[in-house]
Design an enzyme around this catalytic site. Structure first.
Site, mmCIF file in Angstrom:
data_model
loop_
_atom_site.group_PDB
_atom_site.id
_atom_site.type_symbol
_atom_site.label_atom_id
_atom_site.label_comp_id
_atom_site.label_asym_id
_atom_site.label_seq_id
_atom_site.Cartn_x
_atom_site.Cartn_y
_atom_site.Cartn_z
ATOM 1 N N ILE A 82 4.037 -0.831 4.043
ATOM 2 C CA ILE A 82 2.682 -1.132 4.492
ATOM 3 C C ILE A 82 2.085 -2.115 3.491
ATOM 4 O O ILE A 82 1.946 -1.792 2.306
ATOM 5 C CB ILE A 82 1.802 0.157 4.534
ATOM 6 C CG1 ILE A 82 2.545 1.330 5.187
ATOM 7 C CG2 ILE A 82 0.462 -0.115 5.195
ATOM 8 C CD1 ILE A 82 2.800 1.208 6.658
ATOM 9 N N ASP B 140 2.746 14.016 14.749
ATOM 10 C CA ASP B 140 2.931 13.926 13.295
ATOM 11 C C ASP B 140 1.558 13.942 12.607
ATOM 12 O O ASP B 140 1.252 13.068 11.805
ATOM 13 C CB ASP B 140 3.717 12.648 12.965
ATOM 14 C CG ASP B 140 4.329 12.689 11.576
ATOM 15 O OD1 ASP B 140 4.371 13.777 10.974
ATOM 16 O OD2 ASP B 140 4.760 11.634 11.085
ATOM 17 N N LEU C 75 0.831 -1.219 0.000
ATOM 18 C CA LEU C 75 0.000 0.000 0.000
ATOM 19 C C LEU C 75 0.856 1.257 0.000
ATOM 20 O O LEU C 75 0.492 2.274 -0.576
ATOM 21 C CB LEU C 75 -0.919 0.014 1.227
ATOM 22 C CG LEU C 75 -2.020 -1.048 1.284
ATOM 23 C CD1 LEU C 75 -2.700 -1.037 2.645
ATOM 24 C CD2 LEU C 75 -3.053 -0.798 0.184
ATOM 25 N N ALA C 76 1.977 1.181 0.686
ATOM 26 C CA ALA C 76 2.871 2.349 0.748
ATOM 27 C C ALA C 76 4.252 1.865 1.148
ATOM 28 O O ALA C 76 4.397 0.834 1.803
ATOM 29 C CB ALA C 76 2.353 3.353 1.765
ATOM 30 N N GLU C 77 5.246 2.632 0.740
ATOM 31 C CA GLU C 77 6.611 2.261 1.110
ATOM 32 C C GLU C 77 7.388 3.527 1.401
ATOM 33 O O GLU C 77 7.464 4.424 0.547
ATOM 34 C CB GLU C 77 7.271 1.481 -0.038
ATOM 35 C CG GLU C 77 8.638 1.008 0.361
ATOM 36 C CD GLU C 77 9.221 -0.038 -0.596
ATOM 37 O OE1 GLU C 77 8.571 -0.358 -1.607
ATOM 38 O OE2 GLU C 77 10.328 -0.511 -0.309
ATOM 39 N N GLY C 78 7.874 3.624 2.614
ATOM 40 C CA GLY C 78 8.669 4.797 2.974
ATOM 41 C C GLY C 78 10.072 4.375 3.334
ATOM 42 O O GLY C 78 10.460 3.225 3.120
ATOM 43 N N PHE D 158 11.363 4.206 6.349
ATOM 44 C CA PHE D 158 11.439 3.381 7.564
ATOM 45 C C PHE D 158 10.518 2.161 7.537
ATOM 46 O O PHE D 158 10.726 1.221 8.281
ATOM 47 C CB PHE D 158 11.082 4.219 8.798
ATOM 48 C CG PHE D 158 12.092 5.289 9.080
ATOM 49 C CD1 PHE D 158 13.271 4.985 9.728
ATOM 50 C CD2 PHE D 158 11.872 6.595 8.684
ATOM 51 C CE1 PHE D 158 14.222 5.962 9.982
ATOM 52 C CE2 PHE D 158 12.806 7.580 8.937
ATOM 53 C CZ PHE D 158 13.991 7.265 9.585
ATOM 54 N N ALA D 159 9.437 2.209 6.734
ATOM 55 C CA ALA D 159 8.441 1.129 6.822
ATOM 56 C C ALA D 159 7.792 0.819 5.478
ATOM 57 O O ALA D 159 7.795 1.645 4.563
ATOM 58 C CB ALA D 159 7.359 1.533 7.830
ATOM 59 N N LYS E 198 2.032 -3.423 9.057
ATOM 60 C CA LYS E 198 3.031 -2.343 9.033
ATOM 61 C C LYS E 198 4.367 -2.986 9.371
ATOM 62 O O LYS E 198 4.566 -3.491 10.482
ATOM 63 C CB LYS E 198 2.671 -1.241 10.021
ATOM 64 C CG LYS E 198 3.674 -0.092 9.982
ATOM 65 C CD LYS E 198 3.163 1.186 10.594
ATOM 66 C CE LYS E 198 4.222 2.276 10.475
ATOM 67 N NZ LYS E 198 3.765 3.577 10.939
HETATM 68 N N1 LIG Z 1 -4.420 0.619 7.668
HETATM 69 C C1 LIG Z 1 -4.175 1.188 6.502
HETATM 70 N N2 LIG Z 1 -5.046 1.100 5.478
HETATM 71 C C2 LIG Z 1 -4.788 1.697 4.288
HETATM 72 N N3 LIG Z 1 -3.683 2.414 4.038
HETATM 73 C C3 LIG Z 1 -2.773 2.542 5.023
HETATM 74 C C4 LIG Z 1 -2.964 1.933 6.294
HETATM 75 N N4 LIG Z 1 -1.914 2.238 7.077
HETATM 76 C C5 LIG Z 1 -1.105 3.000 6.334
HETATM 77 N N5 LIG Z 1 -1.600 3.184 5.102
HETATM 78 C C6 LIG Z 1 -0.976 3.965 4.012
HETATM 79 O O1 LIG Z 1 0.409 3.945 4.203
HETATM 80 C C7 LIG Z 1 0.922 5.261 4.445
HETATM 81 C C8 LIG Z 1 2.066 5.209 5.427
HETATM 82 O O2 LIG Z 1 1.595 4.663 6.658
HETATM 83 P P1 LIG Z 1 2.251 5.067 8.051
HETATM 84 O O3 LIG Z 1 2.131 6.540 8.218
HETATM 85 O O4 LIG Z 1 1.684 4.217 9.117
HETATM 86 O O5 LIG Z 1 3.763 4.669 7.755
HETATM 87 P P2 LIG Z 1 5.099 5.469 8.097
HETATM 88 O O6 LIG Z 1 6.229 4.694 7.533
HETATM 89 O O7 LIG Z 1 5.128 5.761 9.559
HETATM 90 O O8 LIG Z 1 4.907 6.804 7.287
HETATM 91 P P3 LIG Z 1 5.747 8.162 7.464
HETATM 92 O O9 LIG Z 1 7.028 7.812 8.155
HETATM 93 O O10 LIG Z 1 5.911 8.644 6.064
HETATM 94 O O11 LIG Z 1 4.845 9.059 8.299
HETATM 95 C C9 LIG Z 1 -0.286 6.077 4.914
HETATM 96 O O12 LIG Z 1 -0.121 7.446 4.607
HETATM 97 C C10 LIG Z 1 -1.411 5.431 4.113
HETATM 98 O O13 LIG Z 1 -1.460 5.983 2.812
#
Ligand SMILES: Nc1ncnc2c1ncn2[C@@H]1O[C@H](COP(=O)(O)OP(=O)(O)OP(=O)(O)O)[C@@H](O)[C@H]1O
Length: 408
Positions: A74, A180, A66-69, A71-72, A89
């Site tokens: 998803i 945040d 769903l997403a890739e940053g 640190f993490a 996550k």
């Molecule tokens: N439960 C979920 N359902 C759908 N999409 C999700 C969910 N959790 C996260 N996402 C998607 O993944 C993105 C990143 O999630 P999250 O903020 O938890 O990760 P992160 O690595 O901490 O992000 P960042 O460090 O950029 O703030 C969210 O902005 C959202 O688009």
């Protein structure tokens, strides 16, 4: 499969929240106090854990990323055994300590009962290079993907404000600061924004903890007190940074843009103009705020106070739910109305000390505006008293008005 030992069964979000509130109503005051301090000690004591190692592909069928940053990652995944769909996550173990991972999981799990906070399940494990925990899936993604150029309609903005601020009110009630708050961390469960949930408690800390600037955050969301913090500088985290960030989220939802690039008076003309207007050095409403009614301008003024200690609480937006938020063309077309709406700062009954001063200022500004349109409002108090005195002396001693029926 590794199930962490949860502090209690985690029922589905809304029902659990209601249920908890009910329970608190039923028990005696003494027990409630004890309950609260027990709850608080559970919440603020983050246990050290050893995570079980699990083969991700054996346990889950990963449907998509769903997403890739940095640190993490998803993932959307189906649990092969239970046939349930969850979001995983997965935090890079090389870049995040187990302590940081578990803090995020712990706060996410314990804040889940609120209907506007993403539900985190009692599932956490280690797999390859990742620490992983499971959450519910938000089918419409996050607010960053749903807010369009020009912003959303007033009703949608109100729904977002109410739900986001309710979630943060709950976070603050636990003496925690999210730190945040941004569009990406507000997840959407219904296309009409009737169901939203706050997520990502990776930066959440107990209020007062010494913290540094949040890594990789978008500058327009940083409150002024953090804009010029140098790397490694520490400061106590305070809930007023969430109030600032929530106001920026609401501004972006309403307009499609951020109000400024950075809230630094020395660097940004948009923020300078806002600050001048906020301090009443000018009556000119900054261009980017023109679409809002005086009521909403007041809300932004209070949530976006330059000094954190002057900032309103996160419950501030609740006061404006019944007001109009956006100026409509039909409602504001005479020049005098427009000028007044830019100038007059409406006050609430609950704002004690400032009220009289603000009202006097408003009255003076109103008099100036009216006189610029040729309407004289100044009254010579002495001559008015004299006239009144003469009038009273000339009146009959009893009821001064003629009570006879008017004859043709
Ligand atoms: N439960 C979920 N359902 C759908 N999409 C999700 C969910 N959790 C996260 N996402 C998607 O993944 C993105 C990143 O999630 P999250 O903020 O938890 O990760 P992160 O690595 O901490 O992000 P960042 O460090 O950029 O703030 C969210 O902005 C959202 O688009």
């Amino acid at each position: 499969m590794s199930y962490m030992t949860p502090p209690g069964p985690l029922r589905s979000d809304a029902s659990k929240f209601k249920c908890r509130r009910k329970r608190h109503h039923l028990v005696s005051f003494k027990t409630t106090k004890r309950d609260k301090s027990r709850e608080s000690s559970i919440l603020h004591k983050i246990p050290e854990v050893i995570l079980e190692t699990v083969n991700l592909n054996e346990e889950y069928n990963v449907v998509k990323v769903l997403a890739e940053g940095y640190f993490a990652k998803i993932f959307l995944a189906d649990n092969r055994r239970t046939n349930t769909t969850v979001v995983l996550k997965a935090v890079h173990a090389e870049l995040t300590s187990l302590k940081d991972f578990y803090r995020e999981y712990h706060y996410s799990y314990h804040l889940s009962p609120h209907p506007n906070i993403l539900s985190t399940y009692s599932v956490a494990f280690k797999s390859d290079d990742f620490y992983i925990f499971a959450q519910e899936y938000a089918p419409y993604g996050d607010l960053a993907g749903t807010v369009k150029a020009g912003g959303l309609c007033e009703e949608f903005c109100k729904r977002i404000a109410f739900q986001l601020c309710s979630a943060l009110e709950f976070v603050h009630s636990k003496q925690l600061v999210h730190r945040d708050v941004k569009l990406e961390n507000v997840l959407v469960f219904a296309a009409d924004f009737s169901k939203l949930k706050l997520c990502d408690f990776g930066e959440t800390r107990k209020e007062g903890t010494q913290v540094g600037k949040v890594k990789c955050t978008w500058q327009p969301f940083l409150p002024p007190e953090q804009c010029d913090a140098v790397p490694n500088e520490k400061f106590p985290c305070r809930r007023y940074s969430d109030c600032w960030q929530a106001a920026i989220v609401l501004f972006v939802c309403a307009t499609g843009n951020t109000p400024w690039q950075i809230a630094l008076l020395t660097k940004n003309a948009d923020y300078q103009n806002f600050s001048k207007w906020q301090k009443r050095r000018t009556t000119k409403v900054p261009a980017q705020f023109k679409k809002f009614t005086p009521r909403l301008l007041r809300m932004f003024r209070r949530l976006l106070a330059h000094k954190p200690e002057d900032r309103a609480e996160i419950t501030e937006p609740f006061k404006y739910m019944k007001d109009a938020w956006f100026e409509t063309k039909s409602g504001q077309n005479t020049p005098i109305e427009r000028k007044m709406s830019e100038d007059i700062y409406i006050v609430d009954d609950d704002d004690d000390d400032d009220v009289r001063v603000e009202m006097d200022e408003s009255r003076n500004r109103m008099a100036k505006i009216l006189s610029s349109y040729g309407l004289e409002t100044t009254v010579d108090q002495k001559s008015m008293s004299k006239r009144l005195h003469e009038w009273v002396l000339n009146c009959d001693t009893d009821y001064p008005f003629d009570t006879k029926e008017e004859s043709d």
